[in-house]
Scaffold this motif. Structure first.
Motif, PDB file in Angstrom:
ATOM      1  N   MET A   6      67.888 -63.078  57.167  1.00 60.51           N
ATOM      2  CA  MET A   6      67.957 -64.449  56.645  1.00 60.51           C
ATOM      3  C   MET A   6      66.668 -64.780  55.904  1.00 60.51           C
ATOM      4  SD  MET A   6      69.819 -67.262  56.533  1.00 60.51           S
ATOM      5  CE  MET A   6      70.991 -67.165  57.885  1.00 60.51           C
ATOM      6  N   HIS A   7      66.811 -65.245  54.651  1.00 65.54           N
ATOM      7  CA  HIS A   7      65.654 -65.621  53.841  1.00 65.54           C
ATOM      8  C   HIS A   7      65.290 -67.080  54.107  1.00 65.54           C
ATOM      9  CE1 HIS A   7      66.323 -61.870  51.777  1.00 65.54           C
ATOM     10  NE2 HIS A   7      67.498 -62.264  51.319  1.00 65.54           N
ATOM     11  N   ARG A   8      64.021 -67.336  54.319  1.00 63.39           N
ATOM     12  CA  ARG A   8      63.554 -68.683  54.610  1.00 63.39           C
ATOM     13  C   ARG A   8      62.880 -69.252  53.366  1.00 63.39           C
ATOM     14  NH1 ARG A   8      62.201 -71.447  59.506  1.00 63.39           N
ATOM     15  NH2 ARG A   8      60.543 -73.012  59.223  1.00 63.39           N
ATOM     16  N   VAL A   9      63.441 -70.354  52.826  1.00 62.24           N
ATOM     17  CA  VAL A   9      62.925 -70.986  51.608  1.00 62.24           C
ATOM     18  C   VAL A   9      62.335 -72.343  51.967  1.00 62.24           C
ATOM     19  CG1 VAL A   9      63.476 -71.848  49.314  1.00 62.24           C
ATOM     20  CG2 VAL A   9      64.628 -69.801  50.180  1.00 62.24           C
ATOM     21  N   LEU A  10      61.058 -72.524  51.689  1.00 61.28           N
ATOM     22  CA  LEU A  10      60.366 -73.788  51.942  1.00 61.28           C
ATOM     23  C   LEU A  10      60.293 -74.599  50.654  1.00 61.28           C
ATOM     24  CD1 LEU A  10      58.610 -75.666  53.719  1.00 61.28           C
ATOM     25  CD2 LEU A  10      56.632 -74.269  53.018  1.00 61.28           C
ATOM     26  N   ILE A  11      60.771 -75.843  50.703  1.00 60.41           N
ATOM     27  CA  ILE A  11      60.692 -76.760  49.561  1.00 60.41           C
ATOM     28  C   ILE A  11      59.740 -77.883  49.948  1.00 60.41           C
ATOM     29  CG2 ILE A  11      61.961 -78.302  48.042  1.00 60.41           C
ATOM     30  CD1 ILE A  11      64.442 -76.618  48.529  1.00 60.41           C
TER      31      ILE A  11
ATOM     32  N   ALA B  23      74.027 -70.765  50.157  1.00 62.96           N
ATOM     33  CA  ALA B  23      73.891 -69.313  50.320  1.00 62.96           C
ATOM     34  C   ALA B  23      73.890 -68.942  51.798  1.00 62.96           C
ATOM     35  CB  ALA B  23      72.600 -68.832  49.648  1.00 62.96           C
ATOM     36  N   ALA B  24      74.737 -68.008  52.167  1.00 60.55           N
ATOM     37  CA  ALA B  24      74.870 -67.618  53.573  1.00 60.55           C
ATOM     38  C   ALA B  24      73.640 -66.890  54.087  1.00 60.55           C
ATOM     39  CB  ALA B  24      76.105 -66.735  53.738  1.00 60.55           C
ATOM     40  N   ASP B  25      72.869 -66.288  53.196  1.00 67.82           N
ATOM     41  CA  ASP B  25      71.715 -65.506  53.627  1.00 67.82           C
ATOM     42  C   ASP B  25      70.394 -66.258  53.466  1.00 67.82           C
ATOM     43  OD1 ASP B  25      71.758 -65.543  50.894  1.00 67.82           O
ATOM     44  OD2 ASP B  25      71.269 -63.406  50.629  1.00 67.82           O
ATOM     45  N   THR B  26      70.469 -67.589  53.313  1.00 69.37           N
ATOM     46  CA  THR B  26      69.264 -68.363  53.034  1.00 69.37           C
ATOM     47  C   THR B  26      69.170 -69.581  53.956  1.00 69.37           C
ATOM     48  OG1 THR B  26      69.315 -67.712  50.705  1.00 69.37           O
ATOM     49  CG2 THR B  26      67.969 -69.609  51.270  1.00 69.37           C
TER      50      THR B  26
ATOM     51  N   GLU C 110      50.842 -73.900  57.774  1.00 66.53           N
ATOM     52  CA  GLU C 110      51.627 -73.428  58.910  1.00 66.53           C
ATOM     53  C   GLU C 110      53.040 -73.040  58.481  1.00 66.53           C
ATOM     54  OE1 GLU C 110      53.382 -75.226  63.130  1.00 66.53           O
ATOM     55  OE2 GLU C 110      51.630 -76.148  62.191  1.00 66.53           O
ATOM     56  N   GLU C 111      53.649 -73.873  57.636  1.00 67.38           N
ATOM     57  CA  GLU C 111      55.026 -73.623  57.216  1.00 67.38           C
ATOM     58  C   GLU C 111      55.130 -72.460  56.236  1.00 67.38           C
ATOM     59  OE1 GLU C 111      57.862 -74.760  58.187  1.00 67.38           O
ATOM     60  OE2 GLU C 111      57.093 -76.214  59.624  1.00 67.38           O
ATOM     61  N   VAL C 112      54.157 -72.357  55.314  1.00 65.48           N
ATOM     62  CA  VAL C 112      54.240 -71.302  54.295  1.00 65.48           C
ATOM     63  C   VAL C 112      54.064 -69.928  54.928  1.00 65.48           C
ATOM     64  CG1 VAL C 112      51.808 -71.087  53.578  1.00 65.48           C
ATOM     65  CG2 VAL C 112      53.624 -70.822  51.886  1.00 65.48           C
ATOM     66  N   ALA C 113      53.405 -69.874  56.086  1.00 63.13           N
ATOM     67  CA  ALA C 113      53.224 -68.600  56.776  1.00 63.13           C
ATOM     68  C   ALA C 113      54.545 -68.033  57.263  1.00 63.13           C
ATOM     69  CB  ALA C 113      52.261 -68.783  57.952  1.00 63.13           C
ATOM     70  N   LYS C 114      55.564 -68.886  57.403  1.00 61.08           N
ATOM     71  CA  LYS C 114      56.875 -68.450  57.893  1.00 61.08           C
ATOM     72  C   LYS C 114      57.902 -68.313  56.775  1.00 61.08           C
ATOM     73  CE  LYS C 114      56.811 -72.053  60.617  1.00 61.08           C
ATOM     74  NZ  LYS C 114      57.200 -73.079  61.622  1.00 61.08           N
ATOM     75  N   ALA C 115      57.490 -68.572  55.520  1.00 60.13           N
ATOM     76  CA  ALA C 115      58.441 -68.643  54.405  1.00 60.13           C
ATOM     77  C   ALA C 115      58.475 -67.362  53.579  1.00 60.13           C
ATOM     78  CB  ALA C 115      58.103 -69.827  53.506  1.00 60.13           C
ATOM     79  N   ASP C 116      59.661 -67.046  53.065  1.00 60.44           N
ATOM     80  CA  ASP C 116      59.826 -65.952  52.110  1.00 60.44           C
ATOM     81  C   ASP C 116      59.700 -66.453  50.677  1.00 60.44           C
ATOM     82  OD1 ASP C 116      60.642 -63.766  53.987  1.00 60.44           O
ATOM     83  OD2 ASP C 116      62.251 -65.187  54.413  1.00 60.44           O
ATOM     84  N   ALA C 117      59.958 -67.760  50.491  1.00 59.05           N
ATOM     85  CA  ALA C 117      59.883 -68.355  49.158  1.00 59.05           C
ATOM     86  C   ALA C 117      59.380 -69.785  49.295  1.00 59.05           C
ATOM     87  CB  ALA C 117      61.241 -68.341  48.470  1.00 59.05           C
ATOM     88  N   LEU C 118      58.670 -70.242  48.280  1.00 58.56           N
ATOM     89  CA  LEU C 118      58.162 -71.607  48.235  1.00 58.56           C
ATOM     90  C   LEU C 118      58.570 -72.225  46.908  1.00 58.56           C
ATOM     91  CD1 LEU C 118      56.330 -73.978  49.200  1.00 58.56           C
ATOM     92  CD2 LEU C 118      54.406 -72.757  48.123  1.00 58.56           C
TER      93      LEU C 118
ATOM     94  N   LEU D  23      55.514 -64.321  51.720  1.00 56.18           N
ATOM     95  CA  LEU D  23      55.976 -64.874  50.434  1.00 56.18           C
ATOM     96  C   LEU D  23      56.285 -63.773  49.428  1.00 56.18           C
ATOM     97  CD1 LEU D  23      53.839 -67.999  49.395  1.00 56.18           C
ATOM     98  CD2 LEU D  23      56.267 -67.916  49.965  1.00 56.18           C
ATOM     99  N   LYS D  24      57.439 -63.905  48.816  1.00 59.61           N
ATOM    100  CA  LYS D  24      57.815 -62.996  47.731  1.00 59.61           C
ATOM    101  C   LYS D  24      57.850 -63.719  46.394  1.00 59.61           C
ATOM    102  CE  LYS D  24      60.668 -60.265  50.874  1.00 59.61           C
ATOM    103  NZ  LYS D  24      60.347 -61.114  52.050  1.00 59.61           N
ATOM    104  N   ILE D  25      58.055 -65.052  46.425  1.00 57.77           N
ATOM    105  CA  ILE D  25      58.202 -65.793  45.181  1.00 57.77           C
ATOM    106  C   ILE D  25      57.810 -67.255  45.377  1.00 57.77           C
ATOM    107  CG2 ILE D  25      60.662 -66.173  45.679  1.00 57.77           C
ATOM    108  CD1 ILE D  25      61.136 -66.197  42.613  1.00 57.77           C
ATOM    109  N   VAL D  26      57.169 -67.819  44.361  1.00 55.13           N
ATOM    110  CA  VAL D  26      56.902 -69.259  44.284  1.00 55.13           C
ATOM    111  C   VAL D  26      57.615 -69.776  43.045  1.00 55.13           C
ATOM    112  CG1 VAL D  26      55.178 -71.063  43.934  1.00 55.13           C
ATOM    113  CG2 VAL D  26      54.683 -69.143  45.453  1.00 55.13           C
ATOM    114  N   GLY D  27      58.443 -70.799  43.208  1.00 54.73           N
ATOM    115  CA  GLY D  27      59.167 -71.385  42.086  1.00 54.73           C
ATOM    116  C   GLY D  27      58.652 -72.772  41.763  1.00 54.73           C
ATOM    117  N   ARG D  28      58.379 -73.026  40.493  1.00 51.69           N
ATOM    118  CA  ARG D  28      57.951 -74.353  40.031  1.00 51.69           C
ATOM    119  C   ARG D  28      59.117 -74.983  39.294  1.00 51.69           C
ATOM    120  NH1 ARG D  28      57.138 -78.853  37.757  1.00 51.69           N
ATOM    121  NH2 ARG D  28      55.163 -79.431  36.755  1.00 51.69           N
TER     122      ARG D  28
END
Length: 527
Positions: free
Chosen positions: A1-6, A21-24, A39-47, A66-71
């Motif tokens: 499961m991919h964890r995306v932080l907004i 998305a079922a995998d997110t 604290e939160e970004v340490a657990k995220a795969d994407a921001l 983190l694998k990706i940061v989206g603006r």
């Protein structure tokens, strides 16, 4: 499961691809304090962020997964791109999502200014019915000057032509052929300033465009011209604009952006000729949704092992090519920056030729370095190795890469050629054992120049005394010559002189050099 932080507010419809998305797993926490963000970004795969969250080196280092940061927007000023690259994090943005919104906003500001709509509405609210005071002007048959003919500038142009306006445009990449195809008149910046009744700017804010519209620019405009800025604060020098409005030289201004925001106490807002709003160019439901959708799709693609469509940071060179290509990275950038600084005219083609051992590998990463360094001179640091090809394509610039057998006596030779609507110029470079990058050819002349520091390129006639006159004049301006290289075709013919100097030479010194006997062309550059 991919964890995306907004971490900033985003359109719910825009992030629907992620939510469904079922995998997110999506974590929405806008307006976090710094410690909670870390604290939160340490657990995220994407921001995913907008402009509020500052994605600093510290944030990126805490994002161990983190694998990706989206603006969700165009600019990435709030993201440390170097740190992202160092930490192996892809950065993406959404450069196309707000094009229509900003173009429509520009036209709304244009018409509001032309017809004094905000001022008349405010007067009516005060209980006045003063029709004569707010007489405006029609757009039909007026000339709109467009400074910056990128995505937004082109859309604004189409809408202006729908109002039967004439359009004259300036852009460093705009050639007469491209202008004709777009149905606009091609002009220099001075020609646009002199001919336009309305002027709208749509350039990035970089060193070359900071205060591009200044006191001198206003002096070149028609009396009673009107100006708009829905691009970036700082392109227009606000003090000069204030003086031009006060004197009556400029009849009106429509401003969406300011040098310092919030612009609560800006004295321009005190002038009745100014129409302004608080940076609303991209503030539409559709634009906010579009940029969120674009970024969400890129985030999912990268998390699932694919490639982003809108990456903005530097990719790594494939491991199998690193040993061969890495030594040439600096040379590629220097050659592109050198030639891009001295070429004249609207750019049509960037040609890169490789010979010697460089023909044994895929040199595309080096070509990207060349293209990036050329475009950065005009577009700014938003251009990088990844997006340089797309930006070139958007501006109608063709990139050609070719391997040749001609080494001209060098083990490896990298040659860059720029074709514009005015001229074709070339530069060749190589790596000398133990001595690093060298420029060895310029426009067919043999030279030996280290491509760094302050340099002056001089085309001149090969005549006795030419070199001495240049040296004497530089001495008069307290400029010391470190090295000098001279190349010529034949005795008494055309020649080139490249000087390495200890400090910058100002416009006055360059002007004096240009008028020295037997000097045809003088160009200063800093690498």
């Amino acid at each position: 499961m991919h964890r995306v932080l907004i971490s900033d507010p985003l359109s719910e419809d825009g992030i629907k691809p992620l939510l469904e998305a079922a995998d997110t797993e999506v974590i929405q926490k806008p307006s976090m304090e710094k410690e909670e963000l870390l604290e939160e970004v340490a657990k995220a795969d994407a921001l995913i962020v907008r402009s509020q969250t500052q994605v600093t080196k510290e944030v990126l280092e805490h994002g161990v997964n983190l694998k990706i940061v989206g603006r969700a927007g165009v600019g990435v000023d709030n993201i440390d791109l170097d740190a992202a690259t160092d930490n192996g994090v892809v950065v993406v943005n959404a450069p196309d999502g707000n094009t229509i919104s900003t173009a429509e906003h520009t036209m709304a500001m244009l018409m509001s200014m032309a017809r004094n709509i905000p001022q008349a509405y405010h007067s009516l609210q005060q209980g006045n019915w003063d029709r004569k005071k707010y007489v405006g002007v029609e757009l039909k048959n007026k000339t709109l000057g467009v400074v910056g003919f990128g995505r937004i500038g082109r859309v604004v142009t189409r809408r202006a032509k729908g109002h039967r306006m004439n359009v004259i445009a300036y852009d460093p990449f705009l050639t007469r052929e491209k202008a004709e195809k777009a149905g606009v008149e091609h002009g220099t910046l001075d020609e646009v300033l002199a001919q336009a009744d309305f002027i709208t700017v749509h350039t990035p804010l970089i060193a070359a465009t900071h205060h591009l519209i200044n006191k001198d620019a206003f002096a070149k405009m028609k009396d009673g011209a009107r100006i708009l800025n829905c691009a970036r604060g700082g392109i227009i020098e606000e003090e000069a604009l204030y003086e031009a409005l006060q004197s009556g030289k400029i009849a009106g201004a429509a401003l969406d952006v300011f040098e310092e925001e919030p612009a609560i106490n800006n004295k321009l807002l005190e002038l009745p000729q100014v129409v302004s709003v608080p940076h609303l160019g991209a503030s539409t439901v559709e634009a906010q949704e579009n940029v969120a959708v674009d970024v969400s799709n890129d985030v999912m693609e990268v998390l699932r092992g694919g490639n982003a469509k809108q990456p903005v940071n530097i990719p790594s060179i494939p491991e199998e090519m690193q040993d061969k290509l890495t030594p040439y990275i600096t040379l590629s950038e220097k050659l592109g920056a050198f030639l891009g600084s001295i070429v004249r005219g609207g750019l049509n083609n960037i040609n890169v030729y490789y010979s010697g051992e460089l023909t044994d590998v895929d040199p595309t990463p080096l070509t990207r370095k060349v293209v990036k360094s050329v475009l950065q001179l005009f577009v700014g640091n938003r251009v990088n190795d990844v997006n340089s090809y797309k930006i070139a394509k958007d501006k109608g610039i063709e990139i050609n890469e070719q391997k040749t057998t001609s080494t001209k006596g060098f083990t490896n030779l990298l040659t860059v050629e720029l074709e514009t609507d005015e001229e074709t110029r070339s530069i060749g470079g190589t790596l000398l054992n133990g001595l690093g990058a060298r420029v060895v050819r310029l426009d067919g002349y043999s030279v030996d120049v280290i491509p760094e520091g302050h340099l002056i390129s001089i085309h001149h006639k090969d005549q006795p005394g030419a070199i001495g006159r240049v040296g004497s004049l530089l001495a008069e301006h307290d400029v010391n010559i470190a090295t000098m290289q001279v190349g010529r075709t034949d005795i008494g013919g055309a020649a080139i002189m490249i000087l390495t100097i200890d400090k910058e030479v100002g416009p006055e010194c360059q002007e004096h050099l240009a008028h020295v006997e037997d000097i045809n062309r003088v160009q200063y550059l800093k690498l």
